[in-house]
Design an enzyme around this catalytic site. Structure first.
Site, PDB file in Angstrom:
ATOM      1  N   ASN A 128      -6.304  -0.889  -1.232  1.00 59.82           N
ATOM      2  CA  ASN A 128      -6.774   0.091  -0.253  1.00 59.82           C
ATOM      3  C   ASN A 128      -8.225  -0.107   0.172  1.00 59.82           C
ATOM      4  O   ASN A 128      -8.530  -0.180   1.357  1.00 59.82           O
ATOM      5  CB  ASN A 128      -6.604   1.511  -0.789  1.00 59.82           C
ATOM      6  CG  ASN A 128      -7.037   2.551   0.228  1.00 59.82           C
ATOM      7  OD1 ASN A 128      -6.405   2.746   1.260  1.00 59.82           O
ATOM      8  ND2 ASN A 128      -8.157   3.220  -0.034  1.00 59.82           N
ATOM      9  N   HIS A 159      -3.663   0.728  -6.635  1.00 59.87           N
ATOM     10  CA  HIS A 159      -3.981   1.335  -5.342  1.00 59.87           C
ATOM     11  C   HIS A 159      -5.370   0.933  -4.869  1.00 59.87           C
ATOM     12  O   HIS A 159      -5.572   0.593  -3.701  1.00 59.87           O
ATOM     13  CB  HIS A 159      -3.881   2.853  -5.404  1.00 59.87           C
ATOM     14  CG  HIS A 159      -4.257   3.511  -4.111  1.00 59.87           C
ATOM     15  ND1 HIS A 159      -5.492   4.082  -3.902  1.00 59.87           N
ATOM     16  CD2 HIS A 159      -3.583   3.648  -2.943  1.00 59.87           C
ATOM     17  CE1 HIS A 159      -5.557   4.552  -2.672  1.00 59.87           C
ATOM     18  NE2 HIS A 159      -4.414   4.305  -2.062  1.00 59.87           N
ATOM     19  N   ILE A 193      -6.592   8.823  -1.265  1.00 55.42           N
ATOM     20  CA  ILE A 193      -6.836   8.565   0.152  1.00 55.42           C
ATOM     21  C   ILE A 193      -5.817   7.535   0.614  1.00 55.42           C
ATOM     22  O   ILE A 193      -5.273   6.784  -0.203  1.00 55.42           O
ATOM     23  CB  ILE A 193      -8.271   8.067   0.401  1.00 55.42           C
ATOM     24  CG1 ILE A 193      -8.574   7.970   1.892  1.00 55.42           C
ATOM     25  CG2 ILE A 193      -8.461   6.701  -0.242  1.00 55.42           C
ATOM     26  CD1 ILE A 193      -8.570   9.275   2.615  1.00 55.42           C
ATOM     27  N   HIS A 217       1.664   4.846  -2.960  1.00 61.10           N
ATOM     28  CA  HIS A 217       1.815   6.230  -2.512  1.00 61.10           C
ATOM     29  C   HIS A 217       3.227   6.781  -2.752  1.00 61.10           C
ATOM     30  O   HIS A 217       3.404   7.829  -3.385  1.00 61.10           O
ATOM     31  CB  HIS A 217       1.489   6.332  -1.017  1.00 61.10           C
ATOM     32  CG  HIS A 217       0.034   6.244  -0.700  1.00 61.10           C
ATOM     33  ND1 HIS A 217      -0.755   7.354  -0.466  1.00 61.10           N
ATOM     34  CD2 HIS A 217      -0.789   5.171  -0.575  1.00 61.10           C
ATOM     35  CE1 HIS A 217      -1.987   6.977  -0.208  1.00 61.10           C
ATOM     36  NE2 HIS A 217      -2.044   5.651  -0.266  1.00 61.10           N
ATOM     37  N   HIS A 277       0.817  -1.207   0.000  1.00 56.85           N
ATOM     38  CA  HIS A 277       0.000   0.000   0.000  1.00 56.85           C
ATOM     39  C   HIS A 277       0.854   1.262   0.000  1.00 56.85           C
ATOM     40  O   HIS A 277       0.871   2.015  -0.973  1.00 56.85           O
ATOM     41  CB  HIS A 277      -0.938  -0.009   1.209  1.00 56.85           C
ATOM     42  CG  HIS A 277      -1.899   1.141   1.237  1.00 56.85           C
ATOM     43  ND1 HIS A 277      -2.491   1.596   2.386  1.00 56.85           N
ATOM     44  CD2 HIS A 277      -2.354   1.948   0.243  1.00 56.85           C
ATOM     45  CE1 HIS A 277      -3.270   2.618   2.101  1.00 56.85           C
ATOM     46  NE2 HIS A 277      -3.207   2.852   0.806  1.00 56.85           N
TER      47      HIS A 277
END
Length: 835
Positions: free
Chosen positions: A686, A682, A835, A494, A489
């Site tokens: 997530n 993602h 997010i 990110h 993650h």
């Protein structure tokens, strides 16, 4: 007489004022236009018109926004030519405004659109006006000569000079190391290593915020206050007012949920350990309530939030409270989390579906040459009549491996009051394509270098062996939970995408078609990552409080960044590398690979999404690049790619696996991979977090006890009450509540999210062929939705739902345009890591 010969160009400016976010009026701002076809020899830019001023505008209301439209007109010389850019100067002393769009109407009634979507700050603080280019997109060497210098000047301004702390209005993009995760001024226990720039701790670069250095260690940057909502992020990278209110609201409710859990435990003088499975079930699946913000936290918020935003946050909490409803993992079957088939299925369709791989060599071997202690006799009786060699040759043995990367860290980790093994889990693919766990090996470092102490557990149907097997599965899941959060993650979506965003802003003009293509896939990511560095991955942050890796978490992620390769993030390449697919020479298969487990939900759905993205990227790029020479001669793309390799991911600058960027194929593959990571990859890791980890027994994040050895006091305790020993082994009440609160917030879809196959501004490029290709992309995603729905309804595809009955929807695109979607029950693939 001369005045009458001048042509009239009429214009409109549209400004949006959102409720809850401070935004001023554009009144008295000035507007000028640059010609795209007539060069001013004195300036080297397009000819510049006289100024027009915005006076009063017409206001209309749209939902919670005020839309103000200002009109103006210019009188220009007949040779002024075709407008290509507008120059806006905000003359207000203090207030900024959000410029949504501008449009110009030429004397021959042609409309020129400018989709701006940007904050315009007063010239008093920025010292310069804002230039916005029209929706025409050009490669650098195709740019009209009159706009060429403006194009270059705009990029130079975005790069800054590498000095001074960022101000609220700065639109400057630069790089830095991860030197802001620690807080040495707070005490030695908050010191963390700088990530990036070293062989020991390589890392992607982050966006440079330029805060002052820490007093105790000038090499580290002082972290921001957790209530600093801007986080030194450029204005256009920040959340919308609506999203910010939703995020603050859900975070507040999550914090208060934890506070309530802690207060109840203290008032009842409860130990930090659960007493029974029924208590866990009641606390996390029943007993739901709306929480309220009270005391110091509310006062602090009121002091730091603008009054309108504080009010909107309060209203959002009342309208959309964060409800801790039953996670899907137990919604249909409260004991599904204990099921071996479900344990295995989640490796294919859970929150971390891209770690499992096929086993090619038995027994598994460590990187240091130490052989696994798993014996052939441990598993061969459980292979449905096959020999081990036959099962391996048929690609039917798989492994979930959390061994090699953990072993060097275990002695340090286990000093911190946790009990962590490195693990290997072997599985067998049955004839119905479900996976059957065969064996779990749990290992610890030995007493001398290179030695490992290992224990092997096999499935059992009852008694103490079954209880030991459940304990072993919990240790495996704790390994997988930490890997998921830190690597799958955080690191692999990110963190690795952030340098691409910075490089795009610095090196690709907004006039560049590739900038337009990538822009929606970067929405809100810099802001999200800044928030993560402040409250999630920082020293004393949520992950350190909930994962077994604690203060070693970021070091662990740096160790695994050493294995990261951009080219292997392409889904077909990843599947081949992990042995989850083989090459397929069928010319009708655009992916070039064939899944070894056809009922692999992440792989099956993912390959369809990957193909749709790649087709869209290919269609788009071929409209602007006629051949490979166009790519080589594109100075902006070449500078962009060079900066990504040599600066943004500078610790891997010497790797030969980077695409050379000398062909159109290189460009298409790189862009497809980047969009895949930011959107589908993602989403897959997530948005299922609450469904699976919202029930803590299914995804424990640490273990507080080792599995007891026969003949010890701990083993006697285990035999006396295996269930209580199991509960004592798992995270306590407080860590569990914090972990559940985190995944609840992370799993929420924003109500204003824009999903794959959609754009918030469909008119933002002046090219009809692009619109046609994008509609083709959207249509294909709609067809994929139908096929996913059909697969989820197919009872023969047992991995689509499993014993828990959870349909696999983490790669369901959701191309619908339902205004009310969002929240923890939402679905879809957002365009970006938002997010």
């Amino acid at each position: 007489m001369l005045q009458s010969k001048r042509s009239v160009i009429k214009g409109e400016i549209v400004v949006v004022r959102s409720y809850g976010q401070p935004s001023g009026s554009a009144r008295s701002s000035s507007v000028q236009i640059f010609s795209a076809s007539t060069l001013d020899p004195k300036t080297g830019n397009g000819k510049l018109s006289e100024q027009a001023y915005l006076r009063s505008g017409k206001t209309r209301t749209r939902n919670d926004e005020k839309i103000i439209t200002y009109t103006f007109e210019f009188r220009v010389e007949p040779d002024f030519g075709f407008p290509g850019a507008v120059l806006i100067k905000n003359q207000h002393k203090k207030q900024r405004f959000f410029l949504q769009s501008a449009s110009l109407k030429t004397p021959n009634n042609e409309i020129i659109q400018f989709d701006c979507n940007s904050w315009v700050y007063p010239v008093k603080v920025t010292k310069t006006g804002r230039i916005f280019f029209s929706n025409n997109k050009y490669l650098p060497n195709q740019t009209p000569e009159a706009l060429l210098e403006l194009r270059k000047k705009e990029l130079i301004g975005l790069k800054g000079n590498g000095r001074r702390e960022r101000k609220e209005w700065d639109r400057i993009y630069d790089y830095d190391f991860y030197n802001d995760l620690g807080n040495p001024d707070k005490g030695p226990e908050y010191i963390r290593p700088v990530l990036g720039g070293s062989d020991s701790n390589p890392y992607p670069r982050r966006f440079r915020t330029s805060r002052p250095p820490s007093i105790a260690d000038p090499s580290t940057e002082r972290p921001p206050d957790m209530f600093d909502l801007n986080m030194n992020v450029p204005p256009d990278e920040r959340f919308s007012s609506k999203k910010l209110a939703e995020f603050i609201s859900s975070s507040i409710q999550a914090v208060n949920y934890c506070v309530i859990q802690k207060a109840e435990s203290l008032s009842r003088q409860e130990p930090n350990t659960f007493k029974s499975f029924d208590e866990v079930h009641f606390k996390y699946c029943g007993n739901r309530r709306e929480v309220h913000v009270e005391g110091w936290f509310q006062k602090k918020l009121k002091n730091v939030l603008p009054a309108k935003l504080f009010k909107e946050v309060a209203n959002t909490r009342k309208k959309n409270p964060l409800t801790f409803s039953s996670p899907q993992i137990i919604a249909e079957n409260e004991w599904a989390w204990k099921n071996d088939e479900e344990f295995a299925r989640q490796m294919l369709a859970g929150t971390n579906p891209a770690r499992i791989r096929s086993l090619e060599i038995f027994p598994p071997e460590s990187q240091n040459g130490v052989m696994s202690s798993i014996q052939q006799s441990d598993i061969e009786h459980n292979l449905d009549g096959l020999t081990l060699a036959q099962a391996i040759n048929q690609w039917r043995i798989f492994i979930l491996d959390h061994h090699d990367y953990l072993m060097p860290f275990l002695n340090r980790i286990n000093r911190n009051g946790v009990c962590v093994f490195a693990s290997r889990t072997l599985l067998f693919q049955k004839s119905d394509e479900t996976l059957k766990p065969l064996v779990i090996e749990l290992s610890l470092p030995g007493f001398y270098e290179g030695q490992e102490l290992s224990r092997v557990f096999v499935p059992a149907t009852g008694g103490e062996e079954r209880a030991l097997w459940q304990c072993a599965k919990a240790h495996v899941t704790a390994n997988d939970s930490a890997y998921h959060q830190l690597i799958s993650h955080w690191l692999q979506t990110h963190a690795v995408v952030e340098p691409f965003i910075v490089a795009t802003r610095r090196q690709l003009s907004v006039m560049h078609p590739v900038h337009w293509l990538l822009h929606p896939h970067f929405k809100d990511t810099l802001h999200v990552n800044a928030l993560a560095r402040t409250i999630v991955i920082n020293s004393g942050g949520i992950l350190e409080k909930t994962l077994f890796s604690a203060e070693l978490s970021v070091e662990l992620s740096a160790e695994l960044y050493k294995e990261w390769r951009f080219d292997e993030q392409a889904l077909p390449v990843d599947l081949l590398k992990r042995g989850m697919a083989i090459e397929d020479e069928d010319p009708d298969n655009p992916t070039g690979v064939k899944l070894l487990i056809k009922d692999y939900p992440y792989g099956a759905d993912g390959l369809e999404i990957w193909t749709a993205i790649k087709t869209w990227v290919s269609d788009f790029c071929t409209l602007f690049y006629a051949d490979d020479d166009f790519v080589v001669s594109d100075e902006e793309v070449q500078a962009w790619w060079s900066e990504i390799r040599n600066v943004g991911h500078g610790d891997k600058r010497d790797k030969t696996w980077w695409y050379k960027m000398t062909t159109l194929s290189d460009l298409i593959e790189a862009l497809t991979t980047l969009i895949w990571i930011a959107s589908a990859l993602h989403a897959s890791v997530n948005f299922g977090q609450y469904d699976y980890a919202g029930y803590p027994l299914n995804r424990p994040t640490l273990c507080r006890r080792f599995i007891p050895m026969e003949g010890t006091f701990a083993y006697a305790e285990f035999l006396k009450d295996p269930d209580q020993y199991y509960l004592n082994m798992l995270p306590g009440r407080l860590e569990t509540s914090l972990s559940v609160a985190l995944v609840a917030v992370l799993s929420c879809h924003a109500s204003d999210e824009v999903y794959l196959g959609q754009r918030s501004l469909p008119v933002s490029i002046n090219n009809e062929e692009v619109h046609q290709k994008f509609e083709k992309f959207n249509k294909e995603l709609r067809e994929i939705e139908k096929r996913i729905t059909q697969r989820n309804a197919n009872l023969n595809l047992k991995n689509r739902r499993g014993p828990a009955g959870i349909p696999y929807q983490l790669l369901y695109p959701d191309t619908s345009k339902v205004e009310s979607r969002g929240g923890i029950t939402g679905k879809g693939i957002p365009n970006s890591i938002s997010i």
